[in-house]
Design a protein around this motif. Sequence first.
Motif, PDB file in Angstrom:
ATOM      1  N   ALA A   4       0.850  -1.186   0.000  1.00  0.00           N
ATOM      2  CA  ALA A   4       0.000   0.000   0.000  1.00  0.00           C
ATOM      3  C   ALA A   4       0.886   1.236   0.000  1.00  0.00           C
ATOM      4  N   ILE A   5       0.406   2.262  -0.675  1.00  0.00           N
ATOM      5  CA  ILE A   5       1.059   3.566  -0.688  1.00  0.00           C
ATOM      6  C   ILE A   5       0.092   4.518  -0.001  1.00  0.00           C
ATOM      7  N   VAL A   6       0.569   5.192   1.031  1.00  0.00           N
ATOM      8  CA  VAL A   6      -0.277   6.117   1.771  1.00  0.00           C
ATOM      9  C   VAL A   6       0.315   7.517   1.642  1.00  0.00           C
ATOM     10  N   LEU A   7      -0.502   8.451   1.167  1.00  0.00           N
ATOM     11  CA  LEU A   7      -0.108   9.847   1.056  1.00  0.00           C
ATOM     12  C   LEU A   7      -0.669  10.587   2.256  1.00  0.00           C
ATOM     13  N   LEU A   8       0.167  11.390   2.906  1.00  0.00           N
ATOM     14  CA  LEU A   8      -0.248  12.056   4.133  1.00  0.00           C
ATOM     15  C   LEU A   8      -0.016  13.562   4.081  1.00  0.00           C
ATOM     16  N   PRO A  26       5.809  -1.523  12.574  1.00  0.00           N
ATOM     17  CA  PRO A  26       6.197  -2.691  11.764  1.00  0.00           C
ATOM     18  C   PRO A  26       5.460  -2.697  10.421  1.00  0.00           C
ATOM     19  N   ASP A  27       6.122  -3.148   9.388  1.00  0.00           N
ATOM     20  CA  ASP A  27       5.615  -3.269   8.019  1.00  0.00           C
ATOM     21  C   ASP A  27       5.603  -1.953   7.250  1.00  0.00           C
ATOM     22  N   ILE A  28       5.894  -0.832   7.891  1.00  0.00           N
ATOM     23  CA  ILE A  28       6.147   0.397   7.134  1.00  0.00           C
ATOM     24  C   ILE A  28       7.612   0.333   6.746  1.00  0.00           C
ATOM     25  N   THR A  29       7.842   0.216   5.434  1.00  0.00           N
ATOM     26  CA  THR A  29       9.203  -0.011   4.958  1.00  0.00           C
ATOM     27  C   THR A  29       9.930   1.259   4.567  1.00  0.00           C
ATOM     28  N   LYS A  45       4.422  -2.754   3.324  1.00  0.00           N
ATOM     29  CA  LYS A  45       4.531  -4.058   2.669  1.00  0.00           C
ATOM     30  C   LYS A  45       4.398  -5.140   3.730  1.00  0.00           C
ATOM     31  N   CYS A  46       3.453  -6.052   3.502  1.00  0.00           N
ATOM     32  CA  CYS A  46       3.263  -7.152   4.445  1.00  0.00           C
ATOM     33  C   CYS A  46       2.687  -8.364   3.722  1.00  0.00           C
ATOM     34  N   ASP A  47       2.604  -9.473   4.430  1.00  0.00           N
ATOM     35  CA  ASP A  47       2.194 -10.737   3.823  1.00  0.00           C
ATOM     36  C   ASP A  47       0.711 -10.803   3.477  1.00  0.00           C
ATOM     37  N   GLN A  48      -0.132 -10.096   4.208  1.00  0.00           N
ATOM     38  CA  GLN A  48      -1.575 -10.193   3.995  1.00  0.00           C
ATOM     39  C   GLN A  48      -2.196  -8.817   3.798  1.00  0.00           C
ATOM     40  N   ILE A  49      -3.057  -8.707   2.815  1.00  0.00           N
ATOM     41  CA  ILE A  49      -3.708  -7.421   2.530  1.00  0.00           C
ATOM     42  C   ILE A  49      -4.591  -6.992   3.696  1.00  0.00           C
ATOM     43  N   ASP A  50      -5.188  -7.932   4.422  1.00  0.00           N
ATOM     44  CA  ASP A  50      -6.029  -7.587   5.567  1.00  0.00           C
ATOM     45  C   ASP A  50      -5.224  -6.891   6.657  1.00  0.00           C
ATOM     46  N   LYS A  51      -3.963  -7.223   6.749  1.00  0.00           N
ATOM     47  CA  LYS A  51      -3.103  -6.624   7.769  1.00  0.00           C
ATOM     48  C   LYS A  51      -2.877  -5.139   7.481  1.00  0.00           C
ATOM     49  N   ILE A  52      -2.880  -4.757   6.216  1.00  0.00           N
ATOM     50  CA  ILE A  52      -2.670  -3.353   5.858  1.00  0.00           C
ATOM     51  C   ILE A  52      -3.776  -2.491   6.451  1.00  0.00           C
ATOM     52  N   GLU A  53      -5.015  -2.953   6.391  1.00  0.00           N
ATOM     53  CA  GLU A  53      -6.139  -2.200   6.958  1.00  0.00           C
ATOM     54  C   GLU A  53      -5.903  -1.930   8.434  1.00  0.00           C
ATOM     55  N   SER A  54      -5.436  -2.920   9.135  1.00  0.00           N
ATOM     56  CA  SER A  54      -5.162  -2.772  10.561  1.00  0.00           C
ATOM     57  C   SER A  54      -4.016  -1.798  10.807  1.00  0.00           C
ATOM     58  N   VAL A  56      -3.035   0.682   8.886  1.00  0.00           N
ATOM     59  CA  VAL A  56      -3.454   2.049   8.540  1.00  0.00           C
ATOM     60  C   VAL A  56      -4.401   2.608   9.600  1.00  0.00           C
ATOM     61  N   THR A  57      -5.458   1.879   9.924  1.00  0.00           N
ATOM     62  CA  THR A  57      -6.480   2.440  10.814  1.00  0.00           C
ATOM     63  C   THR A  57      -6.098   2.396  12.292  1.00  0.00           C
ATOM     64  N   ASP A  58      -5.428   1.341  12.714  1.00  0.00           N
ATOM     65  CA  ASP A  58      -5.133   1.182  14.139  1.00  0.00           C
ATOM     66  C   ASP A  58      -3.815   1.806  14.577  1.00  0.00           C
ATOM     67  N   GLN A  59      -2.907   2.048  13.632  1.00  0.00           N
ATOM     68  CA  GLN A  59      -1.602   2.578  14.018  1.00  0.00           C
ATOM     69  C   GLN A  59      -1.230   3.857  13.270  1.00  0.00           C
ATOM     70  N   LEU A  60      -1.137   3.774  11.957  1.00  0.00           N
ATOM     71  CA  LEU A  60      -0.648   4.896  11.167  1.00  0.00           C
ATOM     72  C   LEU A  60      -1.479   6.149  11.385  1.00  0.00           C
ATOM     73  N   LEU A  61      -2.793   6.059  11.207  1.00  0.00           N
ATOM     74  CA  LEU A  61      -3.646   7.253  11.287  1.00  0.00           C
ATOM     75  C   LEU A  61      -3.810   7.795  12.703  1.00  0.00           C
ATOM     76  N   LYS A  62      -3.342   7.065  13.694  1.00  0.00           N
ATOM     77  CA  LYS A  62      -3.373   7.551  15.074  1.00  0.00           C
ATOM     78  C   LYS A  62      -2.088   8.283  15.450  1.00  0.00           C
ATOM     79  N   THR A  63      -1.163   8.395  14.495  1.00  0.00           N
ATOM     80  CA  THR A  63       0.104   9.067  14.738  1.00  0.00           C
ATOM     81  C   THR A  63      -0.114  10.576  14.772  1.00  0.00           C
ATOM     82  N   ASP A  64       0.436  11.217  15.773  1.00  0.00           N
ATOM     83  CA  ASP A  64       0.296  12.661  15.945  1.00  0.00           C
ATOM     84  C   ASP A  64       0.863  13.425  14.758  1.00  0.00           C
ATOM     85  N   GLY A  65       0.135  14.426  14.300  1.00  0.00           N
ATOM     86  CA  GLY A  65       0.601  15.293  13.225  1.00  0.00           C
ATOM     87  C   GLY A  65      -0.110  15.082  11.902  1.00  0.00           C
ATOM     88  N   ILE A  66      -0.802  13.964  11.738  1.00  0.00           N
ATOM     89  CA  ILE A  66      -1.472  13.673  10.469  1.00  0.00           C
ATOM     90  C   ILE A  66      -2.778  14.465  10.377  1.00  0.00           C
TER      91      ILE A  66
END
Length: 90
Positions: A4-8, A26-29, A45-54, A56-66
């Motif tokens: 996945a490519i995420v633009l912020l 983890p998995d942010i390369t 990049k990770c082994d399962q596409i379902d993991k990307i959703e987790s 993005v929503t549970d970790q990445l988007l909760k990062t301060d500054g976004i």
Amino acid sequence: MATAIVLLKIDHNKVTGTAEKLLEIPDITEVYSISGRYDLLVMIKCDQIDKIESIVTDQLLKTDGIVDSETMFAFRSYDKREGGRAISVD
């Protein structure tokens, strides 16, 4: 491998700190500081596409500054190191 490519969009006072914090997930390369409408480009990049959703929503988007985000999934990679041949990303 699922990619996945995420633009912020980032609070301009927090770009460097946010980029460094994202690399701890983890998995942010890769994280790139970019020009244009967005401030950072994040590669996941990770082994399962379902993991990307987790990630993005549970970790990445909760990062301060976004401030805003756009997520895209890669279907296929064309790598110069592979002679320009298409490489499946699934």
